[in-house]
Design a protein around this motif. Sequence first.
Motif, PDB file in Angstrom:
ATOM      1  N   LEU A 172       0.806  -1.227   0.000  1.00 14.60           N
ATOM      2  CA  LEU A 172       0.000   0.000   0.000  1.00 14.60           C
ATOM      3  C   LEU A 172       0.836   1.271   0.000  1.00 14.60           C
ATOM      4  CD1 LEU A 172      -2.710  -0.996   2.656  1.00 14.60           C
ATOM      5  CD2 LEU A 172      -2.824  -1.261   0.179  1.00 14.60           C
ATOM      6  N   GLY A 173       2.113   1.136   0.373  1.00 13.76           N
ATOM      7  CA  GLY A 173       2.956   2.322   0.447  1.00 13.76           C
ATOM      8  C   GLY A 173       2.670   3.174   1.664  1.00 13.76           C
ATOM      9  N   ILE A 174       2.130   2.570   2.727  1.00 15.66           N
ATOM     10  CA  ILE A 174       1.844   3.318   3.949  1.00 15.66           C
ATOM     11  C   ILE A 174       2.630   2.719   5.110  1.00 15.66           C
ATOM     12  CG2 ILE A 174      -0.493   3.887   3.183  1.00 15.66           C
ATOM     13  CD1 ILE A 174      -1.466   1.838   5.297  1.00 15.66           C
ATOM     14  N   SER A 175       2.919   3.540   6.098  1.00 14.68           N
ATOM     15  CA  SER A 175       3.607   3.077   7.303  1.00 14.68           C
ATOM     16  C   SER A 175       2.569   2.822   8.378  1.00 14.68           C
ATOM     17  CB  SER A 175       4.619   4.127   7.784  1.00 14.68           C
ATOM     18  OG  SER A 175       5.626   4.323   6.816  1.00 14.68           O
ATOM     19  N   LEU A 176       2.443   1.569   8.770  1.00 15.72           N
ATOM     20  CA  LEU A 176       1.465   1.174   9.781  1.00 15.72           C
ATOM     21  C   LEU A 176       2.161   1.106  11.135  1.00 15.72           C
ATOM     22  CD1 LEU A 176      -1.505   0.159  10.142  1.00 15.72           C
ATOM     23  CD2 LEU A 176      -0.592  -2.154   9.940  1.00 15.72           C
ATOM     24  N   SER A 177       1.812   2.022  12.026  1.00 12.81           N
ATOM     25  CA  SER A 177       2.432   2.044  13.347  1.00 12.81           C
ATOM     26  C   SER A 177       1.898   0.897  14.197  1.00 12.81           C
ATOM     27  CB  SER A 177       2.124   3.374  14.043  1.00 12.81           C
ATOM     28  OG  SER A 177       2.585   3.340  15.381  1.00 12.81           O
ATOM     29  N   LYS A 178       2.804   0.153  14.833  1.00  8.31           N
ATOM     30  CA  LYS A 178       2.409  -0.968  15.691  1.00  8.31           C
ATOM     31  C   LYS A 178       2.750  -0.715  17.162  1.00  8.31           C
ATOM     32  CE  LYS A 178       0.993  -4.264  14.156  1.00  8.31           C
ATOM     33  NZ  LYS A 178      -0.404  -4.604  13.850  1.00  8.31           N
ATOM     34  N   GLU A 179       2.972   0.561  17.524  1.00  5.10           N
ATOM     35  CA  GLU A 179       3.453   0.831  18.864  1.00  5.10           C
ATOM     36  C   GLU A 179       2.399   0.573  19.935  1.00  5.10           C
ATOM     37  OE1 GLU A 179       3.895   5.069  20.073  1.00  5.10           O
ATOM     38  OE2 GLU A 179       3.648   5.464  17.946  1.00  5.10           O
ATOM     39  N   LEU A 180       1.107   0.536  19.574  1.00  2.00           N
ATOM     40  CA  LEU A 180       0.062   0.280  20.565  1.00  2.00           C
ATOM     41  C   LEU A 180      -0.298  -1.198  20.661  1.00  2.00           C
ATOM     42  CD1 LEU A 180      -2.345   3.284  19.933  1.00  2.00           C
ATOM     43  CD2 LEU A 180      -0.950   2.888  21.954  1.00  2.00           C
ATOM     44  N   GLN A 181       0.389  -2.033  19.883  1.00  2.00           N
ATOM     45  CA  GLN A 181       0.058  -3.458  19.864  1.00  2.00           C
ATOM     46  C   GLN A 181       0.167  -4.093  21.244  1.00  2.00           C
ATOM     47  OE1 GLN A 181       2.700  -5.931  17.518  1.00  2.00           O
ATOM     48  NE2 GLN A 181       1.059  -7.339  17.028  1.00  2.00           N
ATOM     49  N   CYS A 182       1.168  -3.684  22.014  1.00  2.00           N
ATOM     50  CA  CYS A 182       1.403  -4.289  23.329  1.00  2.00           C
ATOM     51  C   CYS A 182       0.812  -3.473  24.475  1.00  2.00           C
ATOM     52  CB  CYS A 182       2.906  -4.480  23.555  1.00  2.00           C
ATOM     53  SG  CYS A 182       3.673  -5.629  22.402  1.00  2.00           S
ATOM     54  N   SER A 183      -0.104  -2.560  24.161  1.00  2.00           N
ATOM     55  CA  SER A 183      -0.731  -1.795  25.240  1.00  2.00           C
ATOM     56  C   SER A 183      -1.716  -2.691  25.993  1.00  2.00           C
ATOM     57  CB  SER A 183      -1.446  -0.561  24.683  1.00  2.00           C
ATOM     58  OG  SER A 183      -2.455  -0.923  23.765  1.00  2.00           O
ATOM     59  N   ASP A 184      -2.186  -2.238  27.141  1.00  2.00           N
ATOM     60  CA  ASP A 184      -3.096  -3.042  27.960  1.00  2.00           C
ATOM     61  C   ASP A 184      -4.519  -2.901  27.429  1.00  2.00           C
ATOM     62  OD1 ASP A 184      -4.557  -4.368  29.825  1.00  2.00           O
ATOM     63  OD2 ASP A 184      -3.755  -3.325  31.577  1.00  2.00           O
ATOM     64  N   TRP A 185      -4.955  -3.870  26.629  1.00  4.62           N
ATOM     65  CA  TRP A 185      -6.267  -3.814  25.995  1.00  4.62           C
ATOM     66  C   TRP A 185      -7.398  -4.189  26.958  1.00  4.62           C
ATOM     67  CZ3 TRP A 185      -6.937  -1.569  21.408  1.00  4.62           C
ATOM     68  CH2 TRP A 185      -5.817  -1.404  20.602  1.00  4.62           C
ATOM     69  N   SER A 186      -7.060  -4.619  28.168  1.00  7.16           N
ATOM     70  CA  SER A 186      -8.109  -4.977  29.133  1.00  7.16           C
ATOM     71  C   SER A 186      -8.599  -3.764  29.928  1.00  7.16           C
ATOM     72  CB  SER A 186      -7.589  -6.048  30.105  1.00  7.16           C
ATOM     73  OG  SER A 186      -6.529  -5.532  30.901  1.00  7.16           O
ATOM     74  N   ARG A 187      -7.844  -2.664  29.888  1.00  8.65           N
ATOM     75  CA  ARG A 187      -8.235  -1.462  30.640  1.00  8.65           C
ATOM     76  C   ARG A 187      -9.349  -0.718  29.926  1.00  8.65           C
ATOM     77  NH1 ARG A 187      -3.310   2.105  32.727  1.00  8.65           N
ATOM     78  NH2 ARG A 187      -5.109   3.070  33.738  1.00  8.65           N
ATOM     79  N   ARG A 188     -10.269  -0.178  30.717  1.00 11.93           N
ATOM     80  CA  ARG A 188     -11.374   0.603  30.179  1.00 11.93           C
ATOM     81  C   ARG A 188     -11.436   1.943  30.894  1.00 11.93           C
ATOM     82  NH1 ARG A 188     -10.648  -2.628  27.098  1.00 11.93           N
ATOM     83  NH2 ARG A 188     -12.062  -3.983  25.919  1.00 11.93           N
ATOM     84  N   PRO A 189     -11.789   3.027  30.192  1.00 10.37           N
ATOM     85  CA  PRO A 189     -12.157   3.032  28.781  1.00 10.37           C
ATOM     86  C   PRO A 189     -10.940   2.968  27.879  1.00 10.37           C
ATOM     87  CG  PRO A 189     -12.228   5.259  29.654  1.00 10.37           C
ATOM     88  CD  PRO A 189     -11.920   4.369  30.828  1.00 10.37           C
ATOM     89  N   LEU A 190     -11.160   2.500  26.648  1.00 12.79           N
ATOM     90  CA  LEU A 190     -10.100   2.515  25.651  1.00 12.79           C
ATOM     91  C   LEU A 190      -9.814   3.954  25.236  1.00 12.79           C
ATOM     92  CD1 LEU A 190     -11.346  -0.385  23.332  1.00 12.79           C
ATOM     93  CD2 LEU A 190      -9.421  -0.490  24.915  1.00 12.79           C
ATOM     94  N   THR A 191      -8.556   4.252  24.962  1.00 11.70           N
ATOM     95  CA  THR A 191      -8.206   5.594  24.507  1.00 11.70           C
ATOM     96  C   THR A 191      -8.593   5.746  23.037  1.00 11.70           C
ATOM     97  OG1 THR A 191      -5.978   4.982  23.771  1.00 11.70           O
ATOM     98  CG2 THR A 191      -6.249   5.601  26.098  1.00 11.70           C
ATOM     99  N   GLU A 192      -8.697   6.974  22.574  1.00 11.05           N
ATOM    100  CA  GLU A 192      -9.014   7.221  21.170  1.00 11.05           C
ATOM    101  C   GLU A 192      -7.913   6.660  20.270  1.00 11.05           C
ATOM    102  OE1 GLU A 192     -11.843   8.360  19.860  1.00 11.05           O
ATOM    103  OE2 GLU A 192     -12.575   8.321  21.923  1.00 11.05           O
ATOM    104  N   GLU A 193      -6.665   6.727  20.769  1.00 10.87           N
ATOM    105  CA  GLU A 193      -5.545   6.186  19.987  1.00 10.87           C
ATOM    106  C   GLU A 193      -5.685   4.674  19.822  1.00 10.87           C
ATOM    107  OE1 GLU A 193      -5.245   8.236  22.530  1.00 10.87           O
ATOM    108  OE2 GLU A 193      -4.514  10.066  21.559  1.00 10.87           O
ATOM    109  N   GLN A 194      -6.112   3.983  20.905  1.00 14.68           N
ATOM    110  CA  GLN A 194      -6.305   2.540  20.813  1.00 14.68           C
ATOM    111  C   GLN A 194      -7.417   2.182  19.831  1.00 14.68           C
ATOM    112  OE1 GLN A 194      -6.743   1.784  25.123  1.00 14.68           O
ATOM    113  NE2 GLN A 194      -5.117   0.259  24.926  1.00 14.68           N
TER     114      GLN A 194
END
Length: 528
Positions: A172-194
């Motif tokens: 696609l020619g795009i840079s896909l950021s993966k820096e949030l991959q290891c964030s804590d997905w069990s915490r609520r509320p989810l951030t807008e970035e997540q």
Amino acid sequence: MDSNYHKPLRIYLVSSTDLPEFTHLTRALTRSNLIALDAEWKPIRSHQPNFPTVSLLQLACQLDPRLSSDSDELNETVVFLLDLSSIPLSSILELLKEVFVSPDVLKLGFKFKQDLIYLSSTFCSQGCEPRFDRVEPYLDIASIYNYLQHKQHGRKLPRETKSLATICKEVLGISLSKELQCSDWSRRPLTEEQKTYAATDAHCLLEIFNSFRDKVSQEGFITGNSSGNIVELHSFDVDLGLKEILEKPEVGNKIIRTRVCDALDIVRAAASSQYSQHVAEGVVSRISCRTTMPMDEFFLKIVRKHGEKLVLRESDRAPKTSKKKGKRRSSAVVILKEKQVDNFGDWQGPPPWDSSLGGDGCPKFLCDVMVEGLAKHLRCVGIDAAIPNSKKPESRELIDQASKEKRVLLTRDAKLLRHQYLIKNQIYRVKSLLKNEQLLEVIETFQLKISEDQLMSRCTKCNGRFIQKPLSMEEAVEAAKGFQRIPDCLFDKNLEFWQCIDCHQLYWEGTQYHNAVQKFIDVCKLSE
């Protein structure tokens, strides 16, 4: 890059069956022949005896244009984020299972078998039986990538395990950021970035598939054109069936007065309402909410040629245990060892560039593959940050490079800390997961002085310094010949160009430059 990728996504967070978002979900599922799947969970330690609990399931739905009455919705994508920590799992079990095995829907994923195993375990832990055991028809993005590579190079290449970010960059020619991959997905509320990260992860699978679809369509084989001539095939040109008959004036007007698209809306609304009513009554039955049209001939041929199915075996139901002989260490011993590693990873100082050690006072780092993103961030704030000389370096190679170039080795690999005795005070284990936080951690740990003048003073591509004097437009055009293309829109602007001394990459102070400067002013808190 496809301009559709930049089109704002419609993202719905589904946390209850009583909310309008759930109605949107059930309606979208009846209008989609193509759905991309992804899942997120809280990272776990490798020695944990249970599978992780899936916190979020992403479904990116590409709406079928044959079922749309609005021309603006053709090929539109909508992404649903199913909050599995909030929504009762029993209320969506049958809905998801039906989608997963519907022959009318092609499912896309990237190494989705692991996600399916974790998803099945998560539903089972909530007493949902029978659990998920298959997804079909299914198409893995890694298989699409390997096909495109094979066609491009004209010969069969060895299968490589590329990351999704790498595939996005190449296809696609795009840079896909993966820096949030290891964030804590069990915490609520989810951030807008997540939320944005999760939606983008699923959406990019559709974009890669569409790129693949365009490729095979142009080649002609997917249309059955044996002569190899290019045949343009649109999904709404084939397999119209009853809709085509009813829309003929001489037939349709005599048989039915309601427009077909209106009738389909009525059927979809009724099915969605019926499903929602049974959910509200606490009844989970096998009543079908699938009213999508069958796949058109184009999709069917893709499925026949490239499709597969994911099937979970009984051996997939439990986490793999270590086959190494010997006694299993107790959890207390493991935790103690981890604490010792964390403490050992604290910076002891002084760094090799310290004047007391004969250094020149200029900070220099070597970032291993686990923190390559941090290397680019350090370069953006003017810090010398190299990456390994080879793509897959051994531990000894990293240590030798750091020692020879008098750099501090930055890593997240605790195993590298064992080698501290070889290069004392030259290894630091980065604790933060996100690049911005990693940058602040390094700045604070090594007491780096960052000024606004330093920002964007290094080449983010190779870590080189820029030439001392800027180039004019004419000089830049000459320097770029046979190497780099300068966009036409820049010629009528009075811009200065800067060139990297090492790799000769050209840069100019455009919108991206000013946005990056402002970003790092904010991250480094230089305006305070």
